[in-house]
Design a protein around this motif. Structure first.
Motif, mmCIF file in Angstrom:
data_model
loop_
_atom_site.group_PDB
_atom_site.id
_atom_site.type_symbol
_atom_site.label_atom_id
_atom_site.label_comp_id
_atom_site.label_asym_id
_atom_site.label_seq_id
_atom_site.Cartn_x
_atom_site.Cartn_y
_atom_site.Cartn_z
ATOM 1 N N ALA A 161 0.843 -1.194 0.000
ATOM 2 C CA ALA A 161 0.000 0.000 0.000
ATOM 3 C C ALA A 161 0.875 1.240 0.000
ATOM 4 N N TYR A 162 1.920 1.177 0.755
ATOM 5 C CA TYR A 162 2.850 2.295 0.819
ATOM 6 C C TYR A 162 3.475 2.528 -0.556
ATOM 7 N N GLU A 163 3.924 1.454 -1.155
ATOM 8 C CA GLU A 163 4.547 1.555 -2.471
ATOM 9 C C GLU A 163 3.591 2.142 -3.497
ATOM 10 N N ILE A 164 2.366 1.666 -3.456
ATOM 11 C CA ILE A 164 1.377 2.143 -4.422
ATOM 12 C C ILE A 164 1.112 3.628 -4.188
ATOM 13 N N GLY A 165 1.021 4.017 -2.929
ATOM 14 C CA GLY A 165 0.807 5.421 -2.599
ATOM 15 C C GLY A 165 1.938 6.299 -3.094
ATOM 16 N N ILE A 166 3.144 5.837 -2.856
ATOM 17 C CA ILE A 166 4.323 6.592 -3.301
ATOM 18 C C ILE A 166 4.355 6.676 -4.822
ATOM 19 N N LYS A 167 4.067 5.566 -5.430
ATOM 20 C CA LYS A 167 4.092 5.533 -6.888
ATOM 21 C C LYS A 167 3.136 6.577 -7.467
ATOM 22 N N LYS A 168 1.956 6.646 -6.853
ATOM 23 C CA LYS A 168 0.964 7.593 -7.318
ATOM 24 C C LYS A 168 1.474 9.023 -7.132
ATOM 25 N N LEU A 213 4.091 9.845 -9.717
ATOM 26 C CA LEU A 213 3.528 10.109 -11.039
ATOM 27 C C LEU A 213 2.773 11.433 -11.058
ATOM 28 N N ASP A 214 2.051 11.699 -9.968
ATOM 29 C CA ASP A 214 1.338 12.978 -9.886
ATOM 30 C C ASP A 214 2.310 14.141 -10.024
ATOM 31 N N MET A 215 3.388 14.049 -9.270
ATOM 32 C CA MET A 215 4.360 15.137 -9.290
ATOM 33 C C MET A 215 5.043 15.236 -10.639
ATOM 34 N N ALA A 216 5.371 14.083 -11.185
ATOM 35 C CA ALA A 216 6.067 14.081 -12.475
ATOM 36 C C ALA A 216 5.176 14.669 -13.563
ATOM 37 N N ILE A 217 3.901 14.309 -13.501
ATOM 38 C CA ILE A 217 2.953 14.811 -14.502
ATOM 39 C C ILE A 217 2.781 16.320 -14.348
ATOM 40 N N ASN A 218 2.820 16.769 -13.113
ATOM 41 C CA ASN A 218 2.672 18.206 -12.864
ATOM 42 C C ASN A 218 3.984 18.969 -13.032
ATOM 43 N N GLY A 219 4.944 18.326 -13.626
ATOM 44 C CA GLY A 219 6.187 19.008 -13.932
ATOM 45 C C GLY A 219 7.098 19.216 -12.737
ATOM 46 N N GLY A 274 9.530 17.437 -11.790
ATOM 47 C CA GLY A 274 10.925 17.101 -12.050
ATOM 48 C C GLY A 274 11.390 15.985 -11.149
ATOM 49 N N ILE A 275 12.328 15.198 -11.657
ATOM 50 C CA ILE A 275 12.778 14.020 -10.923
ATOM 51 C C ILE A 275 13.467 14.403 -9.621
ATOM 52 N N ARG A 276 14.323 15.400 -9.679
ATOM 53 C CA ARG A 276 15.092 15.757 -8.499
ATOM 54 C C ARG A 276 14.179 16.280 -7.385
ATOM 55 N N ASP A 277 13.258 17.170 -7.744
ATOM 56 C CA ASP A 277 12.353 17.732 -6.744
ATOM 57 C C ASP A 277 11.409 16.672 -6.195
ATOM 58 N N THR A 278 10.929 15.821 -7.074
ATOM 59 C CA THR A 278 10.034 14.757 -6.635
ATOM 60 C C THR A 278 10.730 13.889 -5.598
ATOM 61 N N ALA A 279 11.956 13.524 -5.887
ATOM 62 C CA ALA A 279 12.723 12.690 -4.962
ATOM 63 C C ALA A 279 12.946 13.415 -3.638
ATOM 64 N N MET A 314 12.912 7.718 -11.071
ATOM 65 C CA MET A 314 13.120 7.482 -12.501
ATOM 66 C C MET A 314 12.556 6.140 -12.947
ATOM 67 N N SER A 315 12.827 5.108 -12.148
ATOM 68 C CA SER A 315 12.359 3.787 -12.570
ATOM 69 C C SER A 315 10.841 3.707 -12.508
ATOM 70 N N THR A 316 10.248 4.421 -11.545
ATOM 71 C CA THR A 316 8.789 4.415 -11.446
ATOM 72 C C THR A 316 8.167 5.080 -12.663
ATOM 73 N N ILE A 317 8.740 6.203 -13.055
ATOM 74 C CA ILE A 317 8.216 6.916 -14.220
ATOM 75 C C ILE A 317 8.397 6.070 -15.479
ATOM 76 N N LYS A 318 9.581 5.517 -15.613
ATOM 77 C CA LYS A 318 9.864 4.675 -16.778
ATOM 78 C C LYS A 318 8.890 3.513 -16.864
ATOM 79 N N LYS A 319 8.690 2.882 -15.723
ATOM 80 C CA LYS A 319 7.796 1.734 -15.654
ATOM 81 C C LYS A 319 6.385 2.129 -16.063
ATOM 82 N N SER A 320 5.938 3.265 -15.556
ATOM 83 C CA SER A 320 4.565 3.680 -15.836
ATOM 84 C C SER A 320 4.396 4.012 -17.311
#
Ligand SMILES: [Zn+2]
Length: 98
Positions: free
Chosen positions: A50-57, A60-66, A68-73, A84-90
């Motif tokens: 559940a934690y992983e799924i929450g983080i993944k979401k 992706l939310d942050m990445a979609i909203n621009g 950026g990988i560094r800020d998201t992390a 990066m791997s989460t975005i790539k996977k999605s």
């Protein structure tokens, strides 16, 4: 190719699983479509999942909203490689999730 992480019925191990809303704690519920199976709805009880799924979401939310990988992390307190791997996977997943 699998669209989503495979969810299996805990009773019959069938993989014809549908989402069935969420519990009042926000845990995803599923139900088994196997008509021969007595299982109705069930939840995956792995907290880490559940934690992983929450983080993944969130990633992706942050990445979609621009974000950026560094800020998201940084904001989520996770590794950049994870972002990066989460975005790539999605991106290689099937599109059109409701
Ligand atoms: Zn089942």
């Amino acid at each position: 190719m699998k669209c989503y992480e495979e969810v299996k019925c805990p009773k019959c191990s069938g993989n014809k699983i549908m989402k069935a809303g969420r519990s009042n704690k926000g845990v995803q519920r599923y139900y088994c479509k196997n008509t021969e199976c007595e299982m109705n709805t069930f939840m995956l009880s792995y907290k880490n999942k559940a934690y992983e799924i929450g983080i993944k979401k969130k990633i992706l939310d942050m990445a979609i909203n621009g974000g950026g990988i560094r800020d998201t992390a940084r904001v989520l307190g996770i590794n950049r490689n994870t972002v990066m791997s989460t975005i790539k996977k999605s991106q290689s997943d099937c599109k059109g999730e409701s």
